[in-house]
Scaffold this motif. Structure first.
Motif, short mmCIF file in Angstrom:
data_model
loop_
_atom_site.label_atom_id
_atom_site.label_comp_id
_atom_site.label_asym_id
_atom_site.label_seq_id
_atom_site.Cartn_x
_atom_site.Cartn_y
_atom_site.Cartn_z
N GLN A 295 -2.55 -8.76 -1.69
CA GLN A 295 -3.47 -9.41 -0.76
C GLN A 295 -4.00 -10.70 -1.36
OE1 GLN A 295 -6.58 -6.67 0.42
NE2 GLN A 295 -5.26 -5.62 1.87
N LEU B 13 -1.79 -8.11 5.94
CA LEU B 13 -2.43 -7.85 4.65
C LEU B 13 -2.79 -6.38 4.45
CD1 LEU B 13 -4.82 -10.94 4.26
CD2 LEU B 13 -2.49 -10.65 3.42
N ILE B 14 -3.05 -5.65 5.54
CA ILE B 14 -3.41 -4.23 5.36
C ILE B 14 -2.26 -3.44 4.73
CG2 ILE B 14 -5.27 -3.88 7.03
CD1 ILE B 14 -3.25 -2.98 9.07
N TYR B 15 -1.04 -3.98 4.80
CA TYR B 15 0.08 -3.25 4.19
C TYR B 15 0.23 -3.55 2.71
CZ TYR B 15 1.10 -1.75 8.81
OH TYR B 15 0.97 -1.15 10.03
N PHE B 16 -0.56 -4.49 2.20
CA PHE B 16 -0.48 -4.87 0.79
C PHE B 16 -1.56 -4.17 -0.01
CE2 PHE B 16 1.10 -9.49 1.86
CZ PHE B 16 2.28 -8.96 2.35
N ASP B 17 -1.32 -4.02 -1.31
CA ASP B 17 -2.42 -3.60 -2.18
C ASP B 17 -3.26 -4.84 -2.49
OD1 ASP B 17 -1.21 -5.01 -4.25
OD2 ASP B 17 -0.75 -3.25 -5.46
N ARG B 18 -4.35 -4.64 -3.24
CA ARG B 18 -5.27 -5.76 -3.49
C ARG B 18 -4.58 -6.92 -4.19
NH1 ARG B 18 -11.03 -4.26 -4.70
NH2 ARG B 18 -11.46 -2.74 -3.06
N ALA C 73 0.87 -1.18 0.00
CA ALA C 73 0.00 0.00 0.00
C ALA C 73 0.90 1.23 0.00
CB ALA C 73 -0.92 -0.03 1.22
N ARG C 74 0.77 2.04 -1.03
CA ARG C 74 1.76 3.06 -1.30
C ARG C 74 1.82 4.17 -0.23
NH1 ARG C 74 4.92 3.81 -5.82
NH2 ARG C 74 4.81 1.57 -5.84
#
Lengths: 204, 274
Positions: free
Chosen positions: B225, B217-222, B29-30
């Motif tokens: 994820q 997972l909240i730190y990843f983009d879709r 997540a940028r």
């Protein structure tokens, strides 16, 4: 970037596409003067960070869902930001806006002793929306939101702070006004009508 | 600094990190990664992301410090006690029916969640038949997890969480205080395998009965994820369990159909029968 020409045809004025609000001590009463004043067809998303104790259930959503004319929800990770919706940051998570205008949540360390932090929301929203953002710092007893409001103004967005003279707790809007000289100081009712009028061309 | 320039620099820095060291943060997540990178840039003494990129490309010794900024997640033992209570009361009765168990703590960082699980499984009499896999991409974080030493001032929060999670023993049974630190008993690691593993680039490595992956997972983009959730799907035994963080869910995932909510409020899912 969406831009519309000003009436005089001189420089283009960016249309505001989103509103971010930060509040701490006295937040509920202050937001109660603002959020219910937004019309049912409000064309912008409103992202709100309120400092709430981490171990407390977040009662903001049910409270404001009952009093607002637009949708009110707790932000979910990776959800697309929709117009006419108020998003509250969940307690104990930072809320950020991604460049593709979705929401990210994070458990990064506290900022100004706070999670969610107003600065974290405002910084990321200023990155994502640039000049198409309006930021509002309301009542509070610390200085979270000051750097964030400056980031909003530096990106060309609209910066507002509650008038410290009438704020329930003046420290936070005062810190924001000090850090961000471009910010305008307004009463809660002025802020409410200013935000309600946003969404078309920016009022001057 | 022009924001556009900064965005280009970040893109290039993440590309460099991937090409040179095979750490892939390109689909993190940028907005979060940008905050962390700004902190790394300032505290590592670089004037720009480009300078940080140059420093990183030419000096591998700088990598561990950058990884700490990008990956380390300070958690608490038994964070969200209601999650552990749900595992204890709703999931463990199912796990008891198996003669041997595999549990994967994915993205274990410095080990708080791992020790919470081992202690709970010991309390429930399941530790000896369980193999725990604790994985992370950051080798320093894994080392810290394998040491199991935490500042003593964090223990009161851990203790209170443990009690609220339905803990059947006293947390103080598991550590000794030593010069401001709490040193957790090494026997808690008897059944643990620590391993360097990336949810983004590595594959399935064992069949699991329970996977707990909280607030990773909240730190990843879709896209990332979905990659990670696909990995969990492929790793879980029939009717295995997956526990996520309280603000994470499967409902945006293309793998959502492979799971059924098991304890909805606690984000605990069960793999469908195949």
């Amino acid at each position: 970037m969406i831009a519309s020409a000003q009436a005089n045809g001189a420089s283009p004025t960016p249309v505001t596409e989103a509103v971010v609000i930060g509040a701490s001590a006295g937040a509920v009463q202050a937001l109660a003067r603002i959020l219910p004043a937004l019309p049912a067809d409000y064309p912008l998303p409103v992202l709100v960070v309120v400092h709430v104790p981490a171990d407390r259930d977040n009662m903001l959503v049910p409270h404001f869902a009952a009093t607002c004319r637009i949708a009110v929800r707790e932000a979910e990770d990776k959800e697309a930001i929709r117009a006419g919706t108020v998003y509250f940051a969940p307690s104990d998570y930072h809320m950020l806006v991604e460049p593709d205008r979705t929401i990210s949540l994070s458990l990064d360390p506290l900022v100004h002793y706070s999670r969610p932090s107003i600065d974290v929301l405002f910084d990321s929203a200023a990155d994502a929306y640039g000049p198409a953002l309006a930021g509002v710092v309301l009542t509070g007893a610390n200085d979270d939101g000051a750097a964030g409001l400056k980031a909003v103004a530096d990106a060309g967005g609209v910066a507002l702070a509650e008038d410290p003279a009438t704020a329930y707790s003046p420290a936070m809007p005062r810190a924001a006004l000090d850090a961000c000289p471009a910010a305008r100081s307004m009463s809660l009712d002025q802020i409410a009508s200013f935000l309600a009028a946003l969404g078309g061309a920016r009022p001057s | 600094m022009d924001d556009r320039v900064e965005d280009i620099e970040i893109q290039l820095l993440l590309e460099a990190l991937f090409q040179r060291y095979h750490y892939d943060f390109r689909n993190y997540a940028r907005a979060s990664i940008k905050r962390r990178l700004r902190q790394a840039r300032d505290q590592m003494g670089f004037a720009s992301f480009s300078a940080l990129q140059e420093g990183l490309l030419h000096d591998p010794a700088r990598l561990p410090r950058l990884l700490d900024y990008l990956t380390v997640q300070v958690s608490e033992m038994f964070r969200d006690p209601s999650y552990y209570r749900a595992i204890r009361e709703k999931v463990i009765p199912h796990l008891r029916t198996y003669p041997s168990l595999k549990v994967w703590i994915a993205g274990c960082s410095e080990g708080e969640e791992l020790y919470s699980f081992v202690i709970m499984f010991r309390e429930e009499g399941l530790e000896k038949r369980t193999l725990f896999y604790a994985t992370d991409i950051n080798p320093d974080a894994l080392d810290a997890a394998a040491r199991g030493i935490y500042p003593l001032d964090r223990i009161s929060a851990f203790t209170s969480n443990h009690r609220h999670s339905g803990g059947k023993s006293s947390l103080s049974d598991y550590y000794r205080a030593d010069y401001g630190r709490a040193v957790f008993d090494k026997s808690l690691r008897d059944r643990v395998v620590f391993s360097d593993h990336s949810l983004v680039t590595d594959a399935v490595f064992a069949e699991m009965h329970l996977i707990s992956c909280r607030n990773v997972l909240i730190y990843f983009d879709r896209k990332f994820q979905d990659r990670a959730i696909g990995l969990f799907r492929g790793s879980l035994a029939r009717k295995g369990f997956l526990g996520l963080g309280s603000k994470e869910s499967l409902h945006f995932s293309e793998h959502a159909d492979a799971f059924a909510p098991f304890v909805r409020d606690e984000k605990i899912y069960q793999r469908h029968e195949q």
